[in-house]
Every structure is written in structure tokens, then in C-alpha cells.
Design an enzyme around this catalytic site. Structure first.
Site, PDB file in Angstrom:
ATOM      1  CE  LYS A   1      -4.487   0.763   0.211  1.00 57.36           C
ATOM      2  NZ  LYS A   1      -5.601  -0.139  -0.119  1.00 57.36           N
TER       3      LYS A   1
ATOM      4  CG  ASP B   1      -7.313   3.099  -1.004  1.00 63.84           C
ATOM      5  OD1 ASP B   1      -7.693   1.930  -0.973  1.00 63.84           O
ATOM      6  OD2 ASP B   1      -7.505   3.884  -0.045  1.00 63.84           O
TER       7      ASP B   1
END
Ligand code: GLU
Length: 450
Positions: free
Chosen positions: A130, A170
Site C-alpha cells: 500500500k 484507493d
């Protein structure tokens, strides 16, 4: 000392918190997994002997960097960029980039940790990662966003690659940002590869990728409902958020005969008792994706209720699909949902329910689908985008949608396999945590001291 007796959990968490201070979301995500794994690890000592838990909470690598850029007024600005390369046991690091002012190391570590289990559940060969920045795209011009993305990629490019680490979107990172990031990567490396997913259709993207997280969550909820002989037909549904996940959640619920009555953003929520039909959804898509305005404008246009600074969980409904952000349903809101007759909560966002809220759902035995299972459709179609890029072909909508539906069914089966209790209750939290863990842990065992 056993690291997973209840004393062991406390000692393990105390160590983790001392070593990773000021990262409450990371502690929260790890604690949930460790609790789920407790009995399983006692029954399977090979994982304990090999210290798999101790290793899996330690990122393989963290990259943190300065992102300098110049705004439209000519002022120099500086943000912080991150990429957490959490686990590559079963494939290249894979996971989104979040651009939001709340982004910090702890938030991205929680997201990267969740991603490891989520990606494992998809059945596809993807490790977990991430990244992102505390950059706030809100109120920025397209040119400012472009300059920021170019600067961000000017550092990130040396750490990623189609066989190493494949970022995607995201919160705050959609098609526009992925385009700018991809363009810069291609210029610097002089390589056209599948280094990012969520790309536009004209340069290597996959059909159904924008829809995938929302559709996937509704497919997952459909499987959960089926275990109780229920469907979406005629059900009233609360959705939070108004971005990509929320939008396609509404579209799929409408298609399956349900009625979505709420949407929200960080300023408040709207309540439309007649339901957000496909026509109104088109307006939401224009409002949020093109105009980049606030959800309150929906209330002005359709003359419906708008509640400022509140979340939608006080409204009565059969199903709740939280699709905004972490910790957006607390214990009190969970109690309200259940006492209003909510029978199913399926998480489109990452970790939207607090641990206390999850406990309410489990105690009341409602259907509860945790994000790492329920919202895995997004990254699953990212995996399918990687496959298509490797083969240099593009599948049809039908092909990708069928694969997505099969993947969500398979994730549901894994949860049932690992989460069904003696009293037949399916604890999807345990199911997802154990099911996601096994594949990664076994790969780590095979690979030795990794
Ligand atoms: N950000 C999404 C997630 O939370 C998608 C990641 C991806 O497609 O790599 O799973």
C-alpha cells in the site's frame, strides 16, 4: 512462551505497540487477526515454530520520500510519499495508493497488512502493499494534481515494476491520477508495462475495474444472504461514501432489486426515501467524478433530507454497505443498526467498523462481511488486469464479470470453510483471517527465512 495463548496475545500486542508506537489503526488491524488466529495457531504449531506471525506483521520494506511540487500560484509545496512493501510470499506487492490529508505511516501499514490477507483470498498470485501521500486532491486543479503525480512517480518509479510492485488507486486516486502516474513512469523508464492497474481502457486498463469493488461487495453480500434464504430483492440499503466504491454499489443493488436510500461524504449524508435510482446515480457520478462537488448538492437538486456532520447509520434499513473509510461505524451506531432491523453489514471500505462495532454484529449473529473478504473484488480485477497485460489482450465485460463473480463466490466459500462455528454460525471475520493467512504462511514456510 506461547505467543497465542490469551496471555500470549497480550504480550504479542504489547511488543508490537512498543515497536510501532502511534499507529493505532495498525494495532487495531493486527489485533483482530491475532485474535482470529489464536486457536488455529495452537492447533498448527508449525507456524508458531517458524515465527510466521512475528514476521507477517513486519513490512518487508518501507519507502518514505519527499514529494516537492509547485502549485498554480507558483508556490513550492512539499508532501510526504510512502510505499509499504508488506509481503511478497505469493506474488509481487499489490495494493492501492491513497492521497488524503489523513495519510500517515500507521494508516498505510494497516492498509498494507489487510491487503496481504485480502489478496491471498482472491485466489490470484498477488502479495500485499500500500502507499500514498498526505496530499489533498480536494480543491486542486488538474494541473496541480498532474504535477504532484509526476513528482511522486519521479521517486516511486525506482521501487516498482510489473514483476515487483504494482500500485493502483484507493481514496483520492482514480483514473485521472493513475493516468498521470503511468505517463511519468513510462517516460522515465521508457517502458510500456502493466506497472499500475486501474488504467484507462485505451492504454491497457481492464473493463469492470472501476465497477469491481462495489460490484464485488454486492456479490459477496448476495452469497451471505443466500445462506439465510434471502436476496436483495425489495431490501432497503444504506450506503456510505459517494466515490467509486459507493457509486457502483448503488448500481449493482439497483440491478438486483434493492433500494439504496443514503450516500455520504465527509460533510454529511443524504437520505432519499424513494431510492437512488439509475437516473439519480448518473447525477451523483457527474457531481463527484467531473464537477468534484459535495453530496449536499444531491439534496438541493432532488429536495431530500441532508444531515450535516452525521453518518447514515441511524436510518432504518435491512442492509448496510459502508463504503467510505476506516472506523466509520462505532459501537453505538452498530447497536442502532441492529435494533433497527439490519440483518447484513458488508464492508466496501477497508476496516469501516470499529472492533466494538464488529463485536455487536457477531454477538447479535447478523451477517457481517469484513472488508478483506467483501471488498476484495477491486484488487481481484486488478489481478485480472495484470493477466490481460501479460497476455497483451483485453477480455470482454462478460468474461471479467464472470471471473469476478466466481472469485467472490470462492472467497465466500473460504470464509465458510474456516469460519463456521460448532453452532453453525459463520464468523466471516475468523474465516477471512484464517483463510487469508494459510496460503501466505505456507508460502513463507516453503521459502525459508523470508
Ligand atoms: N485500493 C483497493 C483495495 O483496497 C484496490 C487495490 C488494487 O487494485 O491494487 O483493495
Amino acid at each position: 512462551m506461547s505467543h497465542t495463548s490469551s496471555l500470549g496475545i497480550n504480550a504479542f500486542m504489547a511488543d508490537l505497540m512498543a515497536k510501532n508506537p502511534a499507529e493505532p489503526e495498525f494495532h487495531q488491524a493486527v489485533h483482530e487477526v491475532v485474535e482470529s488466529l489464536n486457536t488455529f495457531l495452537d492447533e498448527n504449531p508449525k507456524y508458531k515454530h517458524a515465527r510466521v506471525l512475528e514476521r507477517i506483521v513486519e513490512p518487508e520494506r518501507i519507502i518514505m520520500f519527499r514529494v516537492p511540487w509547485v502549485n498554480d500560484k507558483g508556490d513550492m509545496c512539499v508532501n510526504r510519499g510512502f510505499r509499504i512493501e508488506m509481503n511478497s510470499a505469493i506474488g509481487p506487492y499489490k495494493g492501492g495508493l491513497r492521497f488524503h490529508p489523513t495519510v500517515n505511516l500507521g494508516i498505510l501499514k494497516f492498509l498494507a497488512f489487510e491487503q496481504v490477507f485480502k489478496n491471498s483470498l482472491t485466489t490470484l498470485p498477488m502479495g500485499g502493499g500500500k502507499g500514498g501521500s498526505d496530499f489533498d486532491p480536494k480543491g486542486k486543479s488538474d494541473n496541480e494534481v498532474m504535477r504532484f503525480c509526476q513528482s511522486f512517480m519521479t521517486e516511486l518509479y525506482r521501487h516498482i515494476g510489473p514483476n515487483t510492485d504494482v500500485p493502483a488507486g484507493d481514496i483520492g486516486v482514480g483514473g485521472r491520477e493513475i493516468g498521470f502516474l503511468f505517463g511519468q513512469y513510462k517516460r522515465i523508464r521508457n517502458e510500456f508495462t502493466g506497472v499500475l492497474t486501474g488504467k484507462g481502457l485505451n492504454y491497457g486498463g481492464s473493463v469492470i475495474r472501476p465497477e469491481a469493488t462495489g460490484y464485488g461487495n454486492v456479490y459477496f453480500a448476495r452469497e451471505m444472504l443466500k445462506t439465510r434464504g434471502e436476496t436483495f430483492e425489495g431490501k432497503t440499503v444504506l450506503v456510505s461514501g459517494a466515490g467509486n466504491v459507493a457509486q457502483f454499489t448503488v448500481q449493482k443493488v439497483n440491478e438486483l432489486g434493492g433500494k439504496v436510500v443514503t450516500l455520504s461524504d465527509s460533510s454529511g449524508y443524504i437520505y432519499d426515501k424513494d431510492g437512488i435510482d439509475d437516473e439519480k446515480l448518473k447525477f451523483v457520478m457527474y457531481l463527484k467524478n467531473i464537477k468534484r462537488g459535495r453530496i449536499s448538492e444531491y439534496a438541493d437538486k432532488y429536495k431530500v433530507k441532508y444531515v450535516e456532520n452525521e453518518r447514515p447509520w441511524g436510518e432504518k434499513a435491512d442492509i448496510a454497505l459502508p463504503s467510505a473509510t476506516q472506523n466509520e461505524i462505532n459501537e453505538v451506531e452498530a447497536i442502532t443498526l441492529v435494533s433497527n432491523g439490519c440483518m447484513c453489514v458488508s464492508e466496501g471500505a477497508n476496516m469501516p467498523s470499529t472492533p466494538e462495532a464488529i463485536q455487536v454484529f457477531l454477538d447479535k449473529r447478523i451477517l457481517f462481511g469484513p472488508g478483506k473478504a467483501a471488498n476484495a473484488g477491486g484488487v481481484a480485477v486488478s489481478g485480472l488486469e495484470m493477466t490481460q497485460n501479460s497476455m497483451r489482450i483485453g477480455w470482454s465485460r462478460e468474461e471479467v464479470d464472470n471471473r469476478l463473480q466466481n472469485i467472490m463466490r470462492s472467497i465466500h466459500e473460504t470464509c465458510v470453510q474456516y469460519g463456521t462455528k460448532d453452532n453453525e454460525f459463520i464468523n466471516y471475520v475468523d474465516g477471512a483471517n484464517i483463510g487469508g493467512f494459510v496460503k501466505v504462511a505456507d508460502a513463507m514456510l516453503s521459502q525459508g527465512a523470508v
